[in-house]
Enzyme design. Structure first.
Site, PDB file in Angstrom:
ATOM      1  N   GLU A   1     -42.567 -49.022 -70.106  1.00 51.22           N
ATOM      2  CA  GLU A   1     -41.517 -48.349 -70.879  1.00 51.22           C
ATOM      3  C   GLU A   1     -40.164 -48.987 -70.565  1.00 51.22           C
ATOM      4  OE1 GLU A   1     -41.550 -44.088 -70.429  1.00 51.22           O
ATOM      5  OE2 GLU A   1     -40.048 -43.822 -72.006  1.00 51.22           O
TER       6      GLU A   1
ATOM      7  N   ASN B   1     -44.922 -39.916 -79.448  1.00 50.87           N
ATOM      8  CA  ASN B   1     -45.268 -39.652 -78.049  1.00 50.87           C
ATOM      9  C   ASN B   1     -44.793 -38.261 -77.682  1.00 50.87           C
ATOM     10  OD1 ASN B   1     -45.712 -40.389 -75.064  1.00 50.87           O
ATOM     11  ND2 ASN B   1     -43.523 -39.862 -75.090  1.00 50.87           N
ATOM     12  N   GLU B   2     -45.642 -37.509 -76.987  1.00 50.39           N
ATOM     13  CA  GLU B   2     -45.285 -36.167 -76.528  1.00 50.39           C
ATOM     14  C   GLU B   2     -44.494 -35.416 -77.602  1.00 50.39           C
ATOM     15  OE1 GLU B   2     -43.797 -36.205 -72.441  1.00 50.39           O
ATOM     16  OE2 GLU B   2     -45.752 -36.884 -71.742  1.00 50.39           O
TER      17      GLU B   2
ATOM     18  N   TYR C   1     -50.070 -35.924 -65.130  1.00 50.20           N
ATOM     19  CA  TYR C   1     -49.525 -36.532 -63.910  1.00 50.20           C
ATOM     20  C   TYR C   1     -49.939 -35.703 -62.708  1.00 50.20           C
ATOM     21  CZ  TYR C   1     -46.635 -39.715 -66.649  1.00 50.20           C
ATOM     22  OH  TYR C   1     -46.214 -40.713 -67.484  1.00 50.20           O
TER      23      TYR C   1
ATOM     24  N   GLU D   1     -51.156 -41.600 -70.470  1.00 45.66           N
ATOM     25  CA  GLU D   1     -50.237 -41.513 -69.314  1.00 45.66           C
ATOM     26  C   GLU D   1     -50.949 -40.751 -68.211  1.00 45.66           C
ATOM     27  OE1 GLU D   1     -46.107 -40.365 -69.979  1.00 45.66           O
ATOM     28  OE2 GLU D   1     -46.134 -41.364 -71.939  1.00 45.66           O
TER      29      GLU D   1
ATOM     30  N   GLN E   1     -46.538 -46.306 -64.315  1.00 42.65           N
ATOM     31  CA  GLN E   1     -46.298 -47.370 -65.256  1.00 42.65           C
ATOM     32  C   GLN E   1     -46.475 -48.702 -64.530  1.00 42.65           C
ATOM     33  OE1 GLN E   1     -42.712 -47.005 -67.543  1.00 42.65           O
ATOM     34  NE2 GLN E   1     -43.117 -44.875 -68.116  1.00 42.65           N
TER      35      GLN E   1
HETATM   36  O1  AHR Z   1     -43.786 -41.958 -67.846  1.00 37.60           O
HETATM   37  C1  AHR Z   1     -42.558 -41.288 -67.820  1.00 37.60           C
HETATM   38  C2  AHR Z   1     -42.438 -40.264 -68.941  1.00 37.60           C
HETATM   39  O2  AHR Z   1     -43.378 -39.252 -68.745  1.00 37.60           O
HETATM   40  C3  AHR Z   1     -42.746 -40.771 -70.335  1.00 37.60           C
HETATM   41  O3  AHR Z   1     -41.660 -41.399 -70.917  1.00 37.60           O
HETATM   42  C4  AHR Z   1     -43.102 -39.524 -71.058  1.00 37.60           C
HETATM   43  O4  AHR Z   1     -43.997 -39.739 -72.120  1.00 37.60           O
HETATM   44  C5  AHR Z   1     -43.690 -38.625 -69.983  1.00 37.60           C
HETATM   45  O5  AHR Z   1     -43.172 -37.356 -70.008  1.00 37.60           O
END
Ligand code: AHR
Length: 514
Positions: free
Chosen positions: A45, A193-194, A262, A317, A366
Site C-alpha cells: 500500500e 476495499n473495506e 488482523y 489482508e 504488508q
Molecule cells: O493494512 C492497513 C489497513 O488495514 C488497510 O489500508 C485497510 O484496508 C485495513 O483496515
C-alpha cells in the site's frame, strides 16, 4: 553421571515438559484439491515506507542500487520468495487513489495528500507503470484494487482499458504514448476495499448494488480468460456482510469475496511488537487461531449460495498488528517482526492450505516496512524477517495438491485457557514428493509429534526449521541473520511412521520422497 540427550528428553517427558499427545494422520492417497499458489500473495500500500524507501527509491539521487527506481535487494528477495501476486495500491489508500495522476512524465504528475496514512504528500512518482513493471520483474501477478469509495465507474473502466486493451482505443494509445506498447493483461481486480469502513461506510446492501454497477463496466479486453473480480468483504466475523453479498450479487460477475482479519490485542492498545508478555503472546495466538473459525463460517455461508465453490474466499489482508516502533510516525505502521510473527504465519498458512477448496487468494499485510512485513529496510540496509522465512519455507505448497489431514494436538495452556499447540498441513507436489509444514506455538514446551503416513510409502525425509532462543527474538539491521532457516535432521521415518520433536515456538517443514 552425564545425561545422554535421549535421557534428557525422557526426563522432560516424565516431568510434563514434552507433550506426546500430538498425532497426525496424512491420507496421501486421498489428495485431490489444489492449493492455489495465490494463497501466498502479498500486499503493498502507499503507506509509510512500504512503497517509498521500502521498494521504490527513484532512479536519481540515490546510492541504493536499483532498476527503474526499485531496489535491487528487494527485487531479489521477492523473486526468491516466489511472490505469486501483489495487491496494490491499498487498502484504504485505494479508495482515494486517482490512477491517472500516476502516469506520464514524473515531473508533471500532480501531488495529493495521503489522508489515511500520516497526511504526507504523495507525489505519484510510483504509479501504474512502475507497479506493473515491478510485478513482471519479480514474476508476480498484479492485483489492482480499484477506487470505488471516491472514484467513478469511468475512472475504473478507464484503468482496466488502459492496462488491458491491446490497441486502437484512447486508453491503449495513451498507454503507448507513456512507453508501454503491449497491454499487461491484469486479471485480478478488487472492486473497492473495506466498503463497510474506509471505503465508503456503506451498508452491505448498498455496496452490493454499487459492486454490480462497477463490475458491469469492467470489460475483459485482455486474453486473461475473464477478469477475476473480487468484492470488498467482511471484517472478522461479520457473516451478515458475506451473506448479503452472496445473495445479491449475480455469481457470474463475482470471482471472489474478501475477508480481512488482523491478529490484534485490542484496537485501543495493540501492545509492543517486541517486548510483549506471555499474556500478550497468548492473546495474539488466540487471534491468529480465530482465522480458522472465520474461514470456516464464511465458507459455510458461501456453500449455501455456491455449493460448487466457484467463488473464492479471498483473505486479502491478514497478519499481526502492534503499536508502532517508538520514534516512528504513528501513521506509518512500522513494527518489528519476531518469532511471534513466525507463529502467526505458520498457523495462518496451514489454515489456508487446509481450506484450499474455498480460500484461493490471500495477501499478507504488508510486504515491506508496514505491519507484519517480510522485508524491513533502513536507507541502504535491508533484512528478511522471520515471517519471510516462514513464507519461503511454506512455498513448497504453492499449486501442490492438498493432502487430507487429521490432527490430535496437545494444548498450549496459559492461566487456565487453552489453545491448540500444533498446527499442520501437507501437500504433494508435481514430482510426487510430500511436504508437511508444522508449527508449535507453545511458549515453553517442545511437542513430540507422531505422523502416520497412510496410502503411500516414502523412504527419505529431510527438513528445515525456523527457531530461536527467545520468542521475542528478531532480525535487526545490526544482526540481520540472527533468525535464519536451518537444516532439520530430527525427523525419523520408520515403517510409514514419522516421529519428531518440535521445539517451543518453532516452524518445521519436512520433505518426503519415495
Ligand atoms: O493494512 C492497513 C489497513 O488495514 C488497510 O489500508 C485497510 O484496508 C485495513 O483496515
Amino acid at each position: 553421571m552425564k545425561k545422554t540427550s535421549l535421557s534428557i528428553v525422557f526426563s522432560l517427558f516424565l516431568s510434563g515438559m514434552i507433550s506426546a499427545q500430538n498425532k497426525i494422520t496424512l491420507n496421501t492417497d486421498l489428495a485431490k484439491t489444489k492449493i492455489d499458489k495465490h494463497i501466498y500473495g502479498h500486499f503493498a500500500e502507499h503507506l509509510g515506507k512500504c512503497i517509498y524507501g521500502g521498494m521504490y527509491v527513484g532512479e536519481n539521487n540515490t546510492k541504493i542500487p536499483n532498476t527503474n527506481g526499485v531496489r535491487n535487494d528487494v527485487i531479489k528477495a521477492l523473486k526468491d520468495l516466489k511472490v505469486p501476486n501483489l495487491r496494490w495500491p491499498g487498502g484504504c489508500f485505494a479508495d482515494t487513489y486517482q490512477w491517472k495522476d500516476g502516469i506520464g512524465p514524473k515531473a508533471k504528475r500532480p501531488s495529493m495528500i495521503n489522508a489515511w496514512w500520516g497526511g504526507v504528500t504523495e507525489d505519484n512518482s510510483f504509479g501504474t507503470h512502475d507497479f506493473l513493471d515491478l510485478c513482471e520483474r519479480i514474476g508476480a501477478e498484479p492485483y489492482l484494487a480499484g477506487n470505488v469509495g471516491s472514484g467513478t465507474v469511468k475512472d475504473l473502466t478507464d484503468w482496466v482499458t488502459y492496462v488491458n486493451h491491446p490497441t486502437g482505443s484512447p486508453m491503449s494509445e495513451l498507454r503507448k504514448q507513456n512507453g508501454r506498447e503491449k497491454p499487461w493483461n491484469v486479471k485480478i481486480w478488487g472492486v473497492g476495499n473495506e466498503a463497510w469502513g474506509c471505503g465508503g461506510n456503506m451498508t452491505a446492501e448498498h455496496y452490493s448494488n454499487i459492486y454490480r454497477q462497477y463490475a458491469t463496466f469492467m470489460a475483459d479486453w485482455s486474453n486473461t480468460g475473464g477478469l477475476y473480480r473480487i468484492a470488498s468483504g467482511a471484517s472478522d466475523g461479520d457473516y451478515a456482510w458475506t451473506e448479503t453479498l452472496m445473495k445479491n450479487i449475480p455469481h457470474n460477475m463475482l470471482s471472489g469475496v474478501a475477508l480481512h482479519h488482523y491478529s490484534v490485542l485490542s484496537w485501543g492498545d495493540k501492545g509492543p511488537s517486541v517486548d510483549f508478555t506471555e499474556a500478550q503472546y497468548f492473546k495474539t495466538m488466540d487471534e491468529a487461531w480465530k482465522m480458522e473459525e472465520f474461514v470456516t463460517r464464511h465458507s459455510t455461508i458461501m456453500d449455501k449460495y455456491d455449493p460448487a465453490k466457484k467463488i473464492a474466499l479471498v483473505v486479502d489482508e491478514w497478519g499481526g498488528w502492534y503499536n508502532v516502533e517508538a520514534g516512528t510516525n504513528p501513521g506509518f505502521l512500522y513494527q518489528q517482526n519476531t518469532m511471534r510473527d513466525a507463529m502467526i504465519a505458520g498457523i495462518t498458512l496451514n489454515i489456508f492450505n487446509n481450506h484450499a477448496d474455498r480460500v484461493r487468494v490471500a495477501n499478507l499485510a504488508q510486504i515491506v516496512n508496514v505491519l507484519q512485513s517480510v522485508i524491513l529496510t533502513n536507507e541502504e540496509k535491508m533484512l528478511l524477517t522471520p515471517t519471510y522465512h516462514v513464507m519461503k519455507m511454506y512455498n513448497v505448497h504453492q499449486d501442490a495438491t492438498l493432502v487430507p489431514i487429521s490432527i490430535e494436538s496437545a494444548s498450549y495452556e496459559y492461566q487456565g485457557k487453552k489453545l491448540t499447540a500444533v498446527s499442520a498441513s501437507a501437500s504433494k507436489d508435481a514430482t510426487g514428493s510430500l511436504n508437511v509444514s508444522l508449527t508449535n506455538i507453545d511458549f515453553a514446551k517442545p511437542q513430540e509429534v507422531t505422523i502416520n503416513l497412510r496410502g503411500e510409502d516414502f523412504t527419505k525425509v529431510s527438513g528445515q526449521i525456523l527457531a530461536s532462543a527467545k520468542i521475542n527474538d528478531f532480525n535487526s539491521f545490526e544482526n540481520p541473520n540472527k533468525i535464519a532457516v536451518q537444516d532439520f535432521k530430527g525427523a525419523k521415518l520408520e515403517k510409514g511412521v514419522l516421529k519428531l520433536t518440535l521445539p517451543a515456538y518453532s516452524v518445521v517443514v519436512l520433505n518426503l520422497k519415495k
